[in-house]
Motif scaffolding. Structure first.
Motif, PDB file in Angstrom:
ATOM      1  N   UNK A  53      14.092 -23.021  -5.946  1.00 57.42           N
ATOM      2  CA  UNK A  53      13.256 -23.205  -7.131  1.00 57.42           C
ATOM      3  C   UNK A  53      11.812 -22.742  -6.941  1.00 57.42           C
ATOM      4  N   UNK A  54      11.251 -23.062  -5.775  1.00 58.49           N
ATOM      5  CA  UNK A  54       9.837 -22.747  -5.573  1.00 58.49           C
ATOM      6  C   UNK A  54       9.596 -22.027  -4.254  1.00 58.49           C
ATOM      7  N   UNK A  55       8.869 -20.915  -4.324  1.00 60.73           N
ATOM      8  CA  UNK A  55       8.334 -20.276  -3.122  1.00 60.73           C
ATOM      9  C   UNK A  55       6.824 -20.297  -3.267  1.00 60.73           C
ATOM     10  N   UNK A  56       6.155 -20.853  -2.268  1.00 53.38           N
ATOM     11  CA  UNK A  56       4.702 -20.924  -2.277  1.00 53.38           C
ATOM     12  C   UNK A  56       4.192 -20.040  -1.148  1.00 53.38           C
ATOM     13  N   UNK A  57       3.650 -18.881  -1.478  1.00 47.88           N
ATOM     14  CA  UNK A  57       3.167 -17.986  -0.424  1.00 47.88           C
ATOM     15  C   UNK A  57       1.944 -18.579   0.257  1.00 47.88           C
ATOM     16  N   UNK A  58       1.759 -18.264   1.537  1.00 47.96           N
ATOM     17  CA  UNK A  58       0.565 -18.712   2.257  1.00 47.96           C
ATOM     18  C   UNK A  58       0.223 -17.690   3.340  1.00 47.96           C
ATOM     19  N   UNK A  59      -0.743 -18.035   4.188  1.00 45.34           N
ATOM     20  CA  UNK A  59      -1.342 -17.024   5.061  1.00 45.34           C
ATOM     21  C   UNK A  59      -0.504 -16.655   6.288  1.00 45.34           C
ATOM     22  N   UNK A  60       0.307 -17.555   6.772  1.00 40.73           N
ATOM     23  CA  UNK A  60       1.148 -17.274   7.945  1.00 40.73           C
ATOM     24  C   UNK A  60       2.155 -18.413   8.126  1.00 40.73           C
ATOM     25  N   UNK A 180      17.553 -25.886   2.495  1.00 43.02           N
ATOM     26  CA  UNK A 180      18.510 -26.982   2.630  1.00 43.02           C
ATOM     27  C   UNK A 180      17.776 -28.327   2.736  1.00 43.02           C
ATOM     28  N   UNK A 181      16.756 -28.378   3.570  1.00 42.00           N
ATOM     29  CA  UNK A 181      15.971 -29.602   3.748  1.00 42.00           C
ATOM     30  C   UNK A 181      15.004 -29.812   2.597  1.00 42.00           C
ATOM     31  N   UNK A 182      14.064 -30.751   2.780  1.00 45.89           N
ATOM     32  CA  UNK A 182      13.066 -30.985   1.737  1.00 45.89           C
ATOM     33  C   UNK A 182      12.172 -29.767   1.556  1.00 45.89           C
ATOM     34  N   UNK A 183      11.801 -29.170   2.704  1.00 47.62           N
ATOM     35  CA  UNK A 183      10.886 -28.032   2.692  1.00 47.62           C
ATOM     36  C   UNK A 183      11.361 -27.022   3.736  1.00 47.62           C
ATOM     37  N   UNK A 184      11.222 -25.742   3.421  1.00 43.07           N
ATOM     38  CA  UNK A 184      11.455 -24.695   4.413  1.00 43.07           C
ATOM     39  C   UNK A 184      10.178 -23.899   4.583  1.00 43.07           C
ATOM     40  N   UNK A 185       9.968 -23.359   5.779  1.00 44.97           N
ATOM     41  CA  UNK A 185       8.768 -22.556   6.003  1.00 44.97           C
ATOM     42  C   UNK A 185       9.188 -21.257   6.660  1.00 44.97           C
ATOM     43  N   UNK A 186       8.423 -20.201   6.393  1.00 40.90           N
ATOM     44  CA  UNK A 186       8.730 -18.948   7.081  1.00 40.90           C
ATOM     45  C   UNK A 186       7.470 -18.147   7.346  1.00 40.90           C
ATOM     46  N   UNK A 187       7.644 -17.105   8.140  1.00 40.64           N
ATOM     47  CA  UNK A 187       6.543 -16.248   8.548  1.00 40.64           C
ATOM     48  C   UNK A 187       6.874 -14.804   8.213  1.00 40.64           C
ATOM     49  N   UNK A 188       5.867 -14.054   7.782  1.00 36.93           N
ATOM     50  CA  UNK A 188       6.046 -12.620   7.556  1.00 36.93           C
ATOM     51  C   UNK A 188       5.264 -11.803   8.580  1.00 36.93           C
ATOM     52  N   UNK A 189       5.039 -12.381   9.746  1.00 38.10           N
ATOM     53  CA  UNK A 189       4.443 -11.642  10.865  1.00 38.10           C
ATOM     54  C   UNK A 189       5.198 -10.310  10.991  1.00 38.10           C
ATOM     55  N   UNK A 190       4.486  -9.220  11.314  1.00 40.16           N
ATOM     56  CA  UNK A 190       5.137  -7.901  11.249  1.00 40.16           C
ATOM     57  C   UNK A 190       6.492  -7.783  11.952  1.00 40.16           C
ATOM     58  N   UNK A 191       6.655  -8.457  13.086  1.00 37.28           N
ATOM     59  CA  UNK A 191       7.909  -8.294  13.827  1.00 37.28           C
ATOM     60  C   UNK A 191       9.024  -9.229  13.381  1.00 37.28           C
ATOM     61  N   UNK A 192       8.752 -10.106  12.421  1.00 36.58           N
ATOM     62  CA  UNK A 192       9.828 -10.997  11.946  1.00 36.58           C
ATOM     63  C   UNK A 192      10.831 -10.185  11.118  1.00 36.58           C
ATOM     64  N   UNK A 193      11.946 -10.807  10.776  1.00 33.44           N
ATOM     65  CA  UNK A 193      12.999 -10.047  10.078  1.00 33.44           C
ATOM     66  C   UNK A 193      12.530  -9.509   8.728  1.00 33.44           C
ATOM     67  N   UNK A 201       3.010 -15.730   5.158  1.00 29.11           N
ATOM     68  CA  UNK A 201       3.973 -16.819   5.316  1.00 29.11           C
ATOM     69  C   UNK A 201       4.360 -17.369   3.957  1.00 29.11           C
ATOM     70  N   UNK A 202       5.334 -18.268   3.951  1.00 27.95           N
ATOM     71  CA  UNK A 202       5.726 -18.890   2.695  1.00 27.95           C
ATOM     72  C   UNK A 202       6.381 -20.235   2.957  1.00 27.95           C
ATOM     73  N   UNK A 203       6.361 -21.050   1.896  1.00 30.54           N
ATOM     74  CA  UNK A 203       6.963 -22.384   1.932  1.00 30.54           C
ATOM     75  C   UNK A 203       7.971 -22.441   0.785  1.00 30.54           C
ATOM     76  N   UNK A 204       9.141 -23.009   1.064  1.00 32.66           N
ATOM     77  CA  UNK A 204      10.196 -23.085   0.056  1.00 32.66           C
ATOM     78  C   UNK A 204      10.538 -24.546  -0.223  1.00 32.66           C
ATOM     79  N   UNK A 205      10.802 -24.852  -1.473  1.00 34.73           N
ATOM     80  CA  UNK A 205      11.332 -26.191  -1.788  1.00 34.73           C
ATOM     81  C   UNK A 205      12.042 -26.164  -3.140  1.00 34.73           C
ATOM     82  N   UNK A 206      12.997 -27.078  -3.295  1.00 31.81           N
ATOM     83  CA  UNK A 206      13.668 -27.261  -4.587  1.00 31.81           C
ATOM     84  C   UNK A 206      13.104 -28.458  -5.333  1.00 31.81           C
ATOM     85  N   UNK A 207      12.125 -29.135  -4.709  1.00 34.46           N
ATOM     86  CA  UNK A 207      11.594 -30.388  -5.255  1.00 34.46           C
ATOM     87  C   UNK A 207      10.294 -30.093  -6.023  1.00 34.46           C
ATOM     88  N   UNK A 208      10.307 -30.341  -7.338  1.00 36.36           N
ATOM     89  CA  UNK A 208       9.153 -29.985  -8.179  1.00 36.36           C
ATOM     90  C   UNK A 208       7.874 -30.717  -7.755  1.00 36.36           C
TER      91      UNK A 208
END
Ligand SMILES: *Cc1c(COP(=O)(O)O)cnc(C)c1O
Length: 376
Positions: A53-60, A180-193, A201-208
């Motif tokens: 539902x929600x992706x919140x972009x952030x700095x790393x 799957x969990x309450x919150x997911x986090x990820x990184x867009x560092x150049x060498x990441x997938x 970076x970004x934060x994911x959640x389905x919880x409004x």
């Protein structure tokens, strides 16, 4: 043969150069550098891709973890369960927020959090658990979620190494890593997938409600400009990076496939080498192969690393020292021998070059030299 790199971002760039160059120049021309339309468009593209539902972009990816914790109802001294066999960021943010990292063993085959050990370590002060989808493969999230429910814990999935991987639950559903969990986090560092051309970076959640809190925490604790209801921080993805990521997201499945092909090549080359345990594939996850990490048995690992270096093969150790034995983390009172499985792994693992641009010739060069070192 082209020199072998741990990650070959340049060859990858050349294949999408026209698109990328145009997108970057368009942002510059627009001068909408911060919170421009590209950032919203990327968040929306990633929401669709992940089915979240929600992706919140952030700095790393480190900020993403920190903001996730800041959005939870936790107090200094509360305990957070996390593996010791991970990149430092996972534990660092816990410590920075004056929370207490409580280190949990990992499974020796999957390298992901061992819920049997988490059960030994949960206390009345434990508020959350941060599984890490290490090297691109999901932690056993059915077990994580059941354990969290039983103990009333929040779940933050560190998905920095596993964007695009999916988890097959016992209930027959398939979900994307980080959703799957309450919150997911990820990184867009150049060498990441899914990497950009700088930090991201970004934060994911389905919880409004959590989404609103996360956005606020990433934006100085304000919902309305200049009214700061909480102490937040400043963490933004910039528009140029978002523009790059929108293009690269369209190629993510193809990139994952290329990594899986490299992994398959290594697997078959080492199938008959007794001293090598190739990466285990958990039945409940697909593997995005952020790293191809194998275990060595009875091999002089330092000698192998030097030998490979001499033959133009950059291999690496992720991670040579577990978090619980890092100097900066001595205050948590852990000592050598406290986490034998994790400590063994740090002595056994080696990660081979893996990226989207490895040629057959390069792969054969790598596997031939590894075999020749091991077989003498
Ligand atoms: C890369 C990584 C991070 C941190 O991401 P940055 O964007 O470098 O801050 C966090 N956790 C894990 C497991 C990572 O691999």
């Amino acid at each position: 043969m082209k020199p072998i790199q741990l990650v070959d971002l340049h060859t990858q760039y050349l294949k999408i150069k026209e698109e990328i160059d145009k997108a970057v120049i368009d942002v510059i021309e627009s001068t909408a550098f911060i919170n421009g339309p590209e950032v919203k468009a990327f968040a929306s593209d990633l929401e669709s891709y992940l089915g979240v539902k929600h992706v919140i972009p952030c700095a790393n990816g480190t900020d993403a973890l920190q903001i996730a914790l800041m959005a939870l109802d936790v107090q200094p001294g509360d305990e957070i369960l996390t593996p010791s066999f991970t990149y430092i960021a996972t534990a660092e943010v816990i410590a920075l927020l004056q929370l207490k990292p409580v280190f949990v063993e990992v499974d020796k085959d999957t390298f992901t959090i061992d819920i049997a050990d988490a059960k030994n370590k949960v206390t009345s002060k434990t508020k959350a658990i941060i599984p890490v989808h290490l090297y691109g493969q999901c932690a056993q999230m059915d077990e994580v979620m059941a354990f969290a429910k039983e103990n009333n814990l929040r779940v933050i999935e560190d998905t920095a190494q596993a964007i695009g991987s999916s988890f097959h639950s016992n209930d027959g559903t398939t979900k994307m890593a980080g959703c799957i969990g309450d919150i997911g986090t990820t990184s867009f560092f150049p060498s990441k997938n899914l990497g950009c051309y700088g930090d991201g970076g970004a934060i994911m959640t389905n919880d409004d409600a959590l989404a609103q809190k996360l956005r606020m925490m990433a934006n100085h604790g304000q919902r309305v400009r200049y009214y700061h209801d909480e102490i937040g921080c400043n963490s933004r993805l910039d528009s140029i990076q978002a523009a790059v990521l929108r293009i690269k997201l369209r190629h993510l499945n193809e990139y994952t496939h290329a990594r899986q092909e490299v992994a398959a090549h290594y697997d078959s080359a080492f199938a008959d080498v007794e001293a090598i345990t190739t990466p285990y594939r958990a039945p409940y996850s697909n593997h995005g192969f952020h790293q191809y990490t194998m275990k060595l048995k009875g091999v002089d690992r330092d000698g192998l690393l030097t030998y490979l270096q001499e033959h133009g093969i950059p291999a690496n150790i992720y991670y040579p020292v577990p978090v619980h034995l890092q100097k900066g983390y001595a205050q948590y009172g852990m000592k050598e021998g406290d986490m034998p499985r994790t400590e063994d792994l740090t002595r056994q693992v080696i990660s081979l070059p893996i990226h989207t641009e490895l040629s057959e010739e390069q792969l054969n060069h790598i596997t031939r030299h590894i075999k020749s070192f091991i077989n003498g």
